[in-house]
Design an enzyme around this catalytic site. Structure first.
Site, mmCIF file in Angstrom:
data_model
loop_
_atom_site.group_PDB
_atom_site.id
_atom_site.type_symbol
_atom_site.label_atom_id
_atom_site.label_comp_id
_atom_site.label_asym_id
_atom_site.label_seq_id
_atom_site.Cartn_x
_atom_site.Cartn_y
_atom_site.Cartn_z
ATOM 1 C CG LEU A 47 -24.255 9.297 -13.473
ATOM 2 C CD1 LEU A 47 -24.441 7.888 -14.030
ATOM 3 C CD2 LEU A 47 -23.357 10.098 -14.393
ATOM 4 C CG ASP A 48 -26.621 15.860 -15.228
ATOM 5 O OD1 ASP A 48 -26.765 16.126 -14.023
ATOM 6 O OD2 ASP A 48 -25.859 16.493 -15.984
ATOM 7 N N PRO A 49 -30.148 13.039 -15.451
ATOM 8 C CG PRO A 49 -32.293 13.796 -14.893
ATOM 9 C CD PRO A 49 -30.836 14.168 -14.793
#
EC number: 5.4.99.25
Length: 305
Positions: A47-49
């Protein structure tokens, strides 16, 4: 003085983390691994930051089945910022272009059907996909742009939840490999004003939902009171992500042969596909695949949990 090596614990199971904002998936994994003092750990897709929400973390024997969660369908809620495009297609990038937002709710509702069902996406440069061993995001940071092959993905649900001024909140249920940033960007281009992802929250990963997750703060609080073993109570069984698979229970003899690598027959087996397997005591012992001759071939086996 030599540093004493930390002896990690052999724990198995899945913790469903509500990934906090600003953390990479690996940073979140390593934090929870430290709280558990777990020997072996892995997550089920990044998951992206910028994103929050459902992140299944696998420990011990559960890591053998992480690929099947990685391949599962996902659900998201995203806030699309209309009128701007960015280098990364999200709020972390630099603004590339600004355009006036002259669309209304009806305009958005009208374009969404074009993005439902099976669609083609070109993966973004800011992604973990690799070209000649190099992640695309590293090439992008160096100012390089390379050609990417379109990929087919399936959008099972795409719904407008709210529209206000220049933002649209969307619900998305999609197949693995779908880039929500690309989806939002493509919708923005269809509307003629551009768009990027301002917020992203994963609401579902395979059979897991937000209601089942635990926060990092909750884990830290439990650890502060009771140490590593207190965190064990949040571990779900290693086969939790496979609950929609057919379940077979072997006799003691069949389980013995199967655990030693031999295909066996099961009277209630389906005609094809993957299955979960329990021994005669109801203990999960691995996953198998139905062969052409009807026997169950072992594919992933686990030690006693």
């Amino acid at each position: 003085m030599a540093q004493v090596k930390r002896i990690r614990r052999n724990v198995s199971g899945i913790i469903l983390l509500d990934k906090p904002l600003g953390f990479t998936s690996n940073a979140a994994l390593q934090k929870v691994r430290w709280l558990l003092n777990a020997e072996k750990a892995g997550h089920t897709g990044s998951l992206d930051p910028l994103a929050t929400g459902v992140l299944p973390l696998c420990f011990g024997e559960a890591t053998k089945f992480s690929q099947y969660l990685l391949d599962s369908d996902k659900g998201y809620e995203t806030l699309a910022q209309l009128g701007k495009t960015t280098t990364t297609a999200d709020a972390e990038g630099e603004v590339l272009q600004e355009r006036p937002v002259t669309v209304g709710q009806a305009d958005i509702e009208a374009v969404l059907p074009k993005f439902r069902g099976q669609i083609s996406q070109i993966p973004p440069m800011y992604s973990a996909l690799k070209r000649d061993g190099q992640p695309l995001y590293k090439l992008a940071r160096a100012g390089e742009v390379v050609e990417r092959e379109p990929r087919s993905v399936t959008i099972a649900r795409l719904e407008l939840l709210a529209f206000e001024g220049d933002t649209a909140r969307l619900a998305v249920d999609c197949s693995k490999g779908t880039y929500i940033r690309t989806l939002v960007e493509d919708i923005g281009e269809q509307l003629g004003c551009g768009a990027y992802v301002a917020e992203l929250r994963r609401t579902q990963a395979g059979p897991f939902t937000l209601a089942q997750t635990v926060t990092l703060e909750e884990l830290e609080a439990v650890h502060a009171e009771g140490g590593n073993e207190a965190v064990d109570r949040f571990l779900m069984p290693s086969d939790s992500g496979l609950q929609d698979w057919p379940l077979l229970q072997f006799s003691e003899a069949s389980a013995f042969y199967w655990l030693n690598g031999q295909p066996v027959r099961a009277p209630d087996a389906p005609k094809f596909g993957m299955v979960r397997v329990q021994d005669h005591n109801g203990r999960f012992i691995g996953i198998g695949e139905v062969s052409e001759d009807g026997r169950i071939a072992p594919r992933r086996l686990i030690r006693s949990e």
